[in-house]
Design a protein around this motif. Structure first.
Motif, PDB file in Angstrom:
ATOM      1  N   UNK E  35       0.844  -1.114   0.019  1.00  0.00           N
ATOM      2  CA  UNK E  35      -0.219  -0.156  -0.155  1.00  0.00           C
ATOM      3  C   UNK E  35       1.002   1.074   0.006  1.00  0.00           C
ATOM      4  N   UNK E  36       0.664   2.215  -0.857  1.00  0.00           N
ATOM      5  CA  UNK E  36       1.687   3.272  -1.083  1.00  0.00           C
ATOM      6  C   UNK E  36       1.002   4.679  -0.474  1.00  0.00           C
ATOM      7  N   UNK E  37      -0.089   4.457  -0.246  1.00  0.00           N
ATOM      8  CA  UNK E  37      -1.092   5.630   0.449  1.00  0.00           C
ATOM      9  C   UNK E  37      -0.223   5.644   2.078  1.00  0.00           C
ATOM     10  N   UNK E  40      -2.742   5.945   5.134  1.00  0.00           N
ATOM     11  CA  UNK E  40      -3.533   4.544   5.138  1.00  0.00           C
ATOM     12  C   UNK E  40      -2.736   3.592   5.535  1.00  0.00           C
ATOM     13  N   UNK E  44      -3.977   2.050   9.126  1.00  0.00           N
ATOM     14  CA  UNK E  44      -4.848   1.115   9.098  1.00  0.00           C
ATOM     15  C   UNK E  44      -5.050   0.398  10.100  1.00  0.00           C
ATOM     16  N   UNK E  48      -9.168   0.325  11.685  1.00  0.00           N
ATOM     17  CA  UNK E  48      -9.786  -0.835  11.302  1.00  0.00           C
ATOM     18  C   UNK E  48     -10.077  -1.492  12.827  1.00  0.00           C
ATOM     19  N   UNK E  65      -0.982  -5.858   9.478  1.00  0.00           N
ATOM     20  CA  UNK E  65      -1.961  -5.857   8.673  1.00  0.00           C
ATOM     21  C   UNK E  65      -1.422  -5.618   7.383  1.00  0.00           C
ATOM     22  N   UNK E  69      -0.100  -8.387   2.793  1.00  0.00           N
ATOM     23  CA  UNK E  69       0.179  -8.196   1.484  1.00  0.00           C
ATOM     24  C   UNK E  69       1.571  -8.403   1.045  1.00  0.00           C
TER      25      UNK E  69
ATOM     26  N   UNK F 142      -8.712  -3.002   2.572  1.00  0.00           N
ATOM     27  CA  UNK F 142      -7.412  -2.331   2.530  1.00  0.00           C
ATOM     28  C   UNK F 142      -6.313  -3.036   1.823  1.00  0.00           C
ATOM     29  N   UNK F 144      -6.214  -5.060  -0.614  1.00  0.00           N
ATOM     30  CA  UNK F 144      -6.499  -4.913  -2.107  1.00  0.00           C
ATOM     31  C   UNK F 144      -6.561  -3.744  -2.749  1.00  0.00           C
ATOM     32  N   UNK F 145      -7.092  -2.770  -1.932  1.00  0.00           N
ATOM     33  CA  UNK F 145      -7.205  -1.527  -2.563  1.00  0.00           C
ATOM     34  C   UNK F 145      -6.622  -0.258  -1.918  1.00  0.00           C
ATOM     35  N   UNK F 146      -6.174  -0.417  -0.902  1.00  0.00           N
ATOM     36  CA  UNK F 146      -5.378   0.671   0.052  1.00  0.00           C
ATOM     37  C   UNK F 146      -6.200   1.613   0.600  1.00  0.00           C
TER      38      UNK F 146
END
Lengths: 149, 149, 149, 149, 149, 149, 149, 149
Positions: E35-37, E40, E44, E48, E65, E69, F142, F144-146
């Motif tokens: 995740x590059x945000x 987030x 996260x 969550x 989390x 990935x 999160x 899968x889509x960030x």
């Protein structure tokens, strides 16, 4: 989708029975099998790579070529179904079961009652011991669809 | 030091022969074997864990207990020597050979000429196919000491 | 579907022969190969990552880039076909065979009689030792279709 | 304690040199080697298991027996030192390097400058490329004692 | 088809550059990324799973989390490209490189000259050390198409 | 594409909730589950393979057939989501978590606060500990889509 | 007996502290460490294998020799203790943690609060995050003897 | 020599019983156990690494430290004996059994009849299901000495 390798005796049509029954039930299964043409299986080594005077080397060349298919099939599958029939020693079937077991694959054994004591170690490593092809198909249907009918 | 598992038939004293001959030669080998007391091997399940009416479950309990020893022995060894004798189906011996092969262990098979065709797949996976215990001991000596005498 | 990696000499068109013959037979095989443009293979390191005065480092950079492809190809395949030709040392071909063997992949070796003694260890680890491309294609056809014709 | 397998050419006494130099330095290393008696290594198969008319099978039997030792040695070691000498094809040495590399073992290669280009893939997989035995011993000493003297 | 995981810094658009350049060249590559945000990625865990007073546990929940990935991406890929930028410690990038290396995956490192000494261990484990994204794309093109242009 | 195995209690519809919520979000996930028909799951062994007087063997036959599905599902997945509900011992759920953990798979645990102390070892091995299905779906989205929304 | 590898910074005497404290407590632990002589570690490559003009190759040769020791140490150990100090980038420490994690080894991280956010991914993969050497020794004592005093 | 890990409940002295009985029989077994001091096991995390307000994190820190011992014990052993007692959820025992099973270790389960149905999946994965410690000791004696007395 389940990948199933059908190991064991090549002198009866038990593989076709299982495949046909599963197709009738529209089960999503990808089957693999060894070469079941007995003559070709025995002679592939010398036919392709040249003759041998000594039967040991004739068989060695053939068995090694056949192992290319067996090794891939066991490595790729989720489940090995191995049938022990009435004839022959069928040591290759037991070898496949051991190979699969070491790779932590599930194994279903098919044999009749006469072989029960002799197959106790292989039965003990298996996820199911079936009496015939019908039982195997019922297991496959249950695994894929949760149905016992 | 070499770790050798002696798999296969338990009805003759072939293990003792190999072990004795290696000791005579002062070869540094640690041998392991399955339980070779046939009665104990067949009955251990019900003797220890309680009786079963059905032979299938009697054998299942016994074979599973025996598998504790076999699995450890194959996992720990460098080499499996597996003998196919004249009697019985000996499917457990073939199973051990397959298990060992999947773990990339070396295997030596012992059998006489009568079984040559039936054992072709197992022979083809082996590092040596010996006619008797003497040949096995000569291999072990050569591996450890480089001597052919 | 069979995944086959064609390792070894890059100075003749033996890969194209095998691929063409298999296509003629409509065999379902996915082939992978190393980069067979000899110049590009030798120079990729310095062309992409910058020049080196010392040939050792020039070759090191190139060989490491080429290893990305080789490692993936061997890891993904079911079978490595490795050809030893008449020229050069071809140690990378032998290296590939060893790498594949440790991963329990099947290997087919192609070489002529002159190399028989020198290749004995690699032949001994292989599932087949072929004299030419035709024999390899016959093996592939047999594996996939069970036919010896 | 370091376990080192000395792979490669068996026609010079390079193994003894390394072992002797390490003993002089009192380095705690357990060395293993293939059988270095060339005659015994070539003939072990037919001497122990019986004669073959065809050289291919003579070599096959011998190479398979030798593989029992090699496989154990590579599997058990921390480090493979592989020497490429001036003579012969030495494909078995390259095979050992590939086998070791797939098992994530460290490899040190010894060769002179003439072989640099031909050995680029194997050098690229190695932890060190040494010119001679002295450099190997210095590496072993450094690894074990942190000393460069 | 090549599966490439783009590990490392998430503060510049280097991933998009590589992906865009490969698309321009029509290279068949499936890319995965963390995740590059940045926001987030940092939040996260608490967003969550609920808030934490202590930053250690906030970060722990988030990093765990994100590891779902990363673990999948490294396990599934053929090649990890890891970029070390100018800012931050980037220890997770080095961790990914070690994780990939233990799984015998190929790694390409991108960094500028300032980091050369500090990254020597990671460079030494890599298949290529690139100065920028262009060099990586040239490697990918060469691997897939054999072309250096 | 993410492969997710939904392990654990089969007495509530928590799997359907997760699958439905993910479909609503159009997340690319392939879900697998054990057989959730409780009756079929308990009786499959004796229904298919024949009756047993002893409940131990009835359950043994059933659990072994079910293990074919579970073993495949855990081996193939990227992530195991395991829910511990309020009823029953659910030891099979904990067994699945251990099996997955040894294979280096990611695990998400769902349980309420009452089980916190009893599940501490499993929580400690997990990538996330969720309170309910919604949190799991947010994690999947999160990953899968960030996105955290 | 516990095998512990002490990875990470080599500029302070933290390894000696841990080893001394464990010896005082008579804990049965076998410790391994990288070469901690900074000069020797940086120069081993060119000192043993010959000079390089380019620092990149100087460091490459050295790092590869050092990797022989590191790889063995991580492979053989039960537990990696990795310390992140105040100076330098210490990417090799993070690389070791990733390598160990992929092999399913336990990891204990030591760092102070300043590095908390930057080390979150490595902390999240660890079995314990300690503030100093004393905490590590208490963990080791507890693991071996069950005592918290 | 057999390496046995005694997993499961820590509230009774069943481990001491087994160890004592085996010592009486002079069986060559090396036993390992988790920390069985319940207080220390629950508090080790916060005692060593500092207090937590939230019980979840207190337990997380403790369980992670305990996992160092458990992971080593299961990885090193030949056989896991896991006892399910009358009290508590004992999910960690089931987790250990799953972890061991995925590593292809043998497992012996001890439980009374009340737990039979709930433990069916774990029993189905085990090599033996024992009613008490005596049966386990008889199995161990049989495995090591072949004697049923």
């Amino acid at each position: 989708m389940l990948n199933v390798y059908l190991s064991g005796e090549i002198h009866s049509n038990w593989r076709d029975e299982i495949i046909q029954l599963c197709q009738n039930q529209k089960l999503e299964i990808s089957f693999s099998s060894p070469i079941t043409n007995h003559d070709a299986s025995d002679n592939c080594g010398v036919e392709i790579l040249g003759p041998e005077e000594n039967n040991f080397w004739k068989d060695n060349k053939g068995a090694k070529i056949n192992s290319i298919k067996t090794r891939k099939a066991i490595t790729d599958c989720d489940l090995v179904v191995v049938k022990f029939g009435d004839k022959y020693k069928q040591w290759n079937a037991a070898f496949d079961a051991g190979f699969a077991s070491a790779l932590n694959k599930s194994v279903i054994v098919i044999h009749n009652d006469d072989h029960q004591h002799a197959l106790k170690e292989i039965d003990a490593s298996a996820s199911a011991v079936a009496k015939d092809q019908d039982q195997v198909v019922r297991i496959l249907k249950y695994i894929l669809e949760g149905s016992l009918n």
